[in-house]
Design a protein around this motif. Structure first.
Motif, mmCIF file in Angstrom:
data_model
loop_
_atom_site.group_PDB
_atom_site.id
_atom_site.type_symbol
_atom_site.label_atom_id
_atom_site.label_comp_id
_atom_site.label_asym_id
_atom_site.label_seq_id
_atom_site.Cartn_x
_atom_site.Cartn_y
_atom_site.Cartn_z
ATOM 1 N N ASP A 182 29.128 20.834 27.889
ATOM 2 C CA ASP A 182 28.320 20.750 29.111
ATOM 3 C C ASP A 182 29.232 20.556 30.322
ATOM 4 O O ASP A 182 28.991 21.123 31.397
ATOM 5 C CB ASP A 182 27.341 19.563 29.037
ATOM 6 C CG ASP A 182 26.009 19.951 28.389
ATOM 7 O OD1 ASP A 182 25.876 21.086 27.900
ATOM 8 O OD2 ASP A 182 25.088 19.091 28.379
ATOM 9 N N CYS A 183 30.270 19.744 30.157
ATOM 10 C CA CYS A 183 31.205 19.487 31.268
ATOM 11 C C CYS A 183 31.917 20.778 31.674
ATOM 12 O O CYS A 183 32.034 21.089 32.860
ATOM 13 C CB CYS A 183 32.245 18.437 30.861
ATOM 14 S SG CYS A 183 31.552 16.801 30.645
ATOM 15 N N VAL A 184 32.389 21.540 30.683
ATOM 16 C CA VAL A 184 33.103 22.788 30.988
ATOM 17 C C VAL A 184 32.142 23.785 31.641
ATOM 18 O O VAL A 184 32.482 24.435 32.641
ATOM 19 C CB VAL A 184 33.734 23.384 29.715
ATOM 20 C CG1 VAL A 184 34.427 24.707 30.029
ATOM 21 C CG2 VAL A 184 34.736 22.404 29.103
ATOM 22 N N ALA A 185 30.946 23.880 31.095
ATOM 23 C CA ALA A 185 29.961 24.817 31.650
ATOM 24 C C ALA A 185 29.647 24.465 33.106
ATOM 25 O O ALA A 185 29.584 25.341 33.980
ATOM 26 C CB ALA A 185 28.683 24.776 30.805
ATOM 27 N N TYR A 186 29.484 23.192 33.364
ATOM 28 C CA TYR A 186 29.189 22.733 34.729
ATOM 29 C C TYR A 186 30.345 23.088 35.670
ATOM 30 O O TYR A 186 30.131 23.533 36.802
ATOM 31 C CB TYR A 186 28.952 21.221 34.709
ATOM 32 C CG TYR A 186 28.626 20.612 36.053
ATOM 33 C CD1 TYR A 186 27.360 20.757 36.614
ATOM 34 C CD2 TYR A 186 29.584 19.874 36.744
ATOM 35 C CE1 TYR A 186 27.065 20.191 37.844
ATOM 36 C CE2 TYR A 186 29.294 19.301 37.972
ATOM 37 C CZ TYR A 186 28.038 19.459 38.521
ATOM 38 O OH TYR A 186 27.742 18.891 39.738
ATOM 39 N N ILE A 188 32.484 25.517 35.317
ATOM 40 C CA ILE A 188 32.505 26.975 35.554
ATOM 41 C C ILE A 188 31.407 27.328 36.572
ATOM 42 O O ILE A 188 31.654 28.025 37.559
ATOM 43 C CB ILE A 188 32.293 27.756 34.238
ATOM 44 C CG1 ILE A 188 33.467 27.511 33.282
ATOM 45 C CG2 ILE A 188 32.146 29.255 34.509
ATOM 46 C CD1 ILE A 188 33.261 28.054 31.866
ATOM 47 N N ASP A 189 30.209 26.815 36.335
ATOM 48 C CA ASP A 189 29.079 27.135 37.226
ATOM 49 C C ASP A 189 29.360 26.698 38.664
ATOM 50 O O ASP A 189 29.004 27.376 39.614
ATOM 51 C CB ASP A 189 27.800 26.439 36.741
ATOM 52 C CG ASP A 189 27.332 26.967 35.389
ATOM 53 O OD1 ASP A 189 27.831 28.033 34.971
ATOM 54 O OD2 ASP A 189 26.489 26.298 34.752
ATOM 55 N N ASP A 238 36.955 32.558 31.396
ATOM 56 C CA ASP A 238 36.462 31.483 32.275
ATOM 57 C C ASP A 238 36.626 30.119 31.606
ATOM 58 O O ASP A 238 36.982 29.133 32.252
ATOM 59 C CB ASP A 238 34.982 31.704 32.614
ATOM 60 C CG ASP A 238 34.789 32.853 33.591
ATOM 61 O OD1 ASP A 238 35.793 33.243 34.240
ATOM 62 O OD2 ASP A 238 33.659 33.369 33.693
ATOM 63 N N VAL A 239 36.346 30.080 30.312
ATOM 64 C CA VAL A 239 36.491 28.811 29.591
ATOM 65 C C VAL A 239 37.965 28.415 29.544
ATOM 66 O O VAL A 239 38.335 27.269 29.844
ATOM 67 C CB VAL A 239 35.919 28.916 28.158
ATOM 68 C CG1 VAL A 239 36.134 27.607 27.412
ATOM 69 C CG2 VAL A 239 34.434 29.279 28.186
#
Lengths: 515, 145
Positions: A182-186, A188-189, A238-239
């Motif tokens: 969730d932290c990585v996704a946030y 990136i977003d 991106d990740v």
């Protein structure tokens, strides 16, 4: 190609040497191309891992270290803060402010950063391995409030290693992966610069696995986080841009350098072969280290040359972010002089004796080639075994990882006991009668009981000053999100801003997960 | 078979040592119940009483060993239970001294040979607490980023 000769003999020194593995290995070539776009010396960011006592005490120390030249600030939080226990919890007693700073609210973190010059800082972050959403929420909020979007984040938010190597696990391995990703996704977003997830081999090594098995386990964990994020629809590139690898080897200068340079090669292979990202499209990996030797508690000052050699090894390997151990760290949380000297040690190796004028200075030597072959073959093979044993998450649950660490545990101690490895002042040149020559100025500086009383008092005041209904609402919402699939970060930040404490957020997260 | 309850105190997660001790105690004929990490003193006392433990072994490397071990002993005394408590790990020397004065049967610092620890449990259960290794300086690192 940059050449300089600012040495007494006017000997020309190149920034990169042609026809060497640096030139030929695609990952090393891409990395060195990127570094050569800027000026030398080719040195890492000077990072400090610091935090002790109260937020105010830590703010003073960070400010002093910044004045000495620290650029990246990784906050050491105390055990209660890392585990989601507020300072007034029964189990927190005698651990408040000791292994790091007590940081249980957003106000605490804002106070910790209050004296940092964020115009000058490269990056700010904290250890929040099992509560990454709270740690990133605090860092993100303070950087926003201070209008410092250019400051990178450096989060150690790698929960999978906790289950077998470090011991601050809170939720189940699968729930832990949810929080970290969730932290990585946030990030990136929201396009947050820096590393939202530092994947650690260091702790596996220290737990007994040794540096190579440790690196394989770390790459395994990276694969677990990557796979989950790809499953959610994110791109591998991106990740990869949001990751940093924290590597470790503390017994041989040349193996240490190889561990860093080999990590670039191996990670590049994983991105190419598992995720189909061609080498020329891959983000250059970011590597972190923490320079250590075999530290002595009996002769603390003698640790300075040990740490210096380790700084040199990781810099020759191409580390991007580096911390150095305080000379007194075998005795206590480093005292002020030890922390400052650790920064100076990195600076001397970066700027003097030509140590950092050339990228990958060991590339091309017969010795390095041989060590690289062994390191890379071993790590590939161990990563294969890990994946054959169910992959990183299942291998926690089925005991494979713990078993492999157990097999290797004690090897270092055995080598020292058998005198295969010598330690100056202990197994060689012992001079116990003169140990006081090597004491340094290290001393305990803090009244920890007072720190604990103050933290409890601060928590009581904090709870009185907030709006209890707003806290309850935000925590309820967080619980609901944890029970579903939405990203935890927005509701965590809202809860922090409403005044919820780390303990309250951790509890609600767990309750949501359990629904 | 004599039963020993082992537990980690406070928030310290380093349980390699306590597990190793548990393994050696089992090899030496004891039954071992390991309660795990982050265990409250109340739970330790309840478990020791329910399981009719012959001794309790407590471990903590992150601060609080003396405080929590003494608290466990006080709670046992309040319940009228006479179960020896042995402790290992790291704490400030003054805290360790207070803990031993309060009646904790033995303290084991880093580097204590496992055989000495097993023998101390045997002695404590035999109501002979003469083996009390002296506190040793903390030489293990307590944190890393």
């Amino acid at each position: 190609m940059a050449v300089q000769d600012a040495n007494d003999g006017r000997v020309p020194i190149r920034a990169r040497y042609p026809n060497s593995p640096t030139d030929e290995d695609p990952a090393l070539r891409a990395w060195s191309d990127e570094r050569l776009a800027g000026p030398g010396p080719y040195r890492p960011r000077f990072m400090v891992y610091s935090g002790l006592g109260s937020p105010t005490m830590t703010a003073e120390r960070l400010s002093m270290l910044q004045e000495v030249g620290a650029e990246s600030f990784l906050l050491a939080a105390d055990l209660p803060s890392q585990l989601g226990f507020d300072p007034d919890h029964e189990l927190a007693h005698a651990q408040v402010g000791r292994a790091g700073v007590s940081c249980a609210t957003l106000d605490d973190f804002a106070e910790i950063c209050s004296r940092l010059d964020l115009e000058a800082a490269d990056s700010v972050g904290m250890l929040a391995n099992s509560l990454g959403h709270i740690g990133l929420g605090m860092v993100r909020s303070v950087l926003r409030d201070r209008d410092a979007p250019q400051v990178k984040v450096v989060m150690q938010n790698d929960p999978l290693k906790e289950f077998t190597a470090r011991g601050t696990e809170i939720h189940t391995p699968r729930q832990a992966v949810r929080i970290a990703t969730d932290c990585v996704a946030y990030a990136i977003d929201d396009d947050i610069p820096g590393a939202t997830l530092t994947i650690c081999s260091n702790h596996y090594d220290v737990a007994g696995a040794g540096p190579l098995l440790a690196m394989a386990f770390a790459f395994g964990n990276a694969i677990a986080y990557m796979d989950e994020l790809l499953e959610r629809g994110y791109l591998a590139t991106d990740v990869a841009r949001k990751l940093m690898f924290f590597l470790n080897e503390r017994s041989d200068l040349f193996v240490e350098a190889s561990v860093f340079r080999s990590a670039r090669t191996l990670w590049s292979e994983i991105l190419r072969d598992r995720y189909g990202v061609p080498t020329d499209k891959q983000p250059v990996a970011t590597l972190m280290g923490y320079a250590h030797g075999l530290e002595s508690a009996a002769e603390p000052l003698v640790n300075i040359p040990r740490v210096t050699l380790s700084v040199l090894g990781s810099m020759m390997g191409g580390v991007d972010y580096l911390c150095a151990t305080g000379y007194d760290e075998a005795l206590r949380i480093p005292s002020l002089d030890a922390s400052a000297l650790a920064v100076r040690t990195m600076q001397v190796v970066a700027y003097e004796h030509g140590a950092s004028l050339t990228l990958d200075p060991l590339g091309g030597s017969a010795k390095t080639r041989d060590i690289d072959d062994y390191v890379q073959t071993t790590v590939r093979s161990e990563l294969g075994r890990l994946l054959d044993n169910g992959g990183p998450v299942e291998a926690i649950e089925n005991g494979y990882i713990a078993g492999r660490i157990d097999e290797n545990r004690g090897a270092r101690q055995k080598q020292i006991s058998n005198r295969e490895r010598l330690m100056v002042g202990h197994t060689a040149f012992e001079a116990a009668a003169h140990a006081d020559l090597f004491d340094g100025r290290s001393s305990g500086e803090i009244d920890f009981l007072q720190v604990e009383q103050d933290a409890i008092g601060r928590m009581a005041k904090h709870k009185q000053s907030r709006d209890p209904r707003a806290v309850a609402r935000s925590v309820d919402e967080l619980r609901d999100v944890a029970a579903g699939k939405d990203n935890l970060l927005p509701v965590t930040i809202a809860a922090l801003r409403a005044g919820a404490t780390t303990e309250e957020i951790v509890k609600a997260t767990g309750e949501g997960f359990a629904r | 078979m004599k039963r020993i309850v082992l537990a980690k105190l406070g928030l310290d997660g380093h349980d390699v040592g306590v597990r190793l001790i548990g393994k050696h105690l089992m090899e030496n004929g004891f039954e071992v119940i390991y309660l795990g990490k982050r265990v409250s003193t109340n739970l330790i006392v309840q478990a020791a009483l329910q399981e009719d433990a012959a001794a309790i072994g407590l471990s903590c490397l992150s601060g609080g060993l003396g405080y929590f071990a003494t608290r466990t002993l006080d709670s046992l005394n309040e319940q009228g239970a006479d179960i020896p408590v042995l402790a290992g790990g790291i704490d400030e020397p003054a805290e360790l001294e207070k803990m031993l004065q309060a009646g904790v049967g033995a303290y084991f610092g880093p580097g204590t040979p496992i055989e000495d620890i097993v023998r101390a449990f045997e002695d404590a259960i035999a109501d002979d607490c003469s083996v009390t290794p002296l506190p040793q300086p903390a030489s293990t690192r307590r944190r890393t980023p």
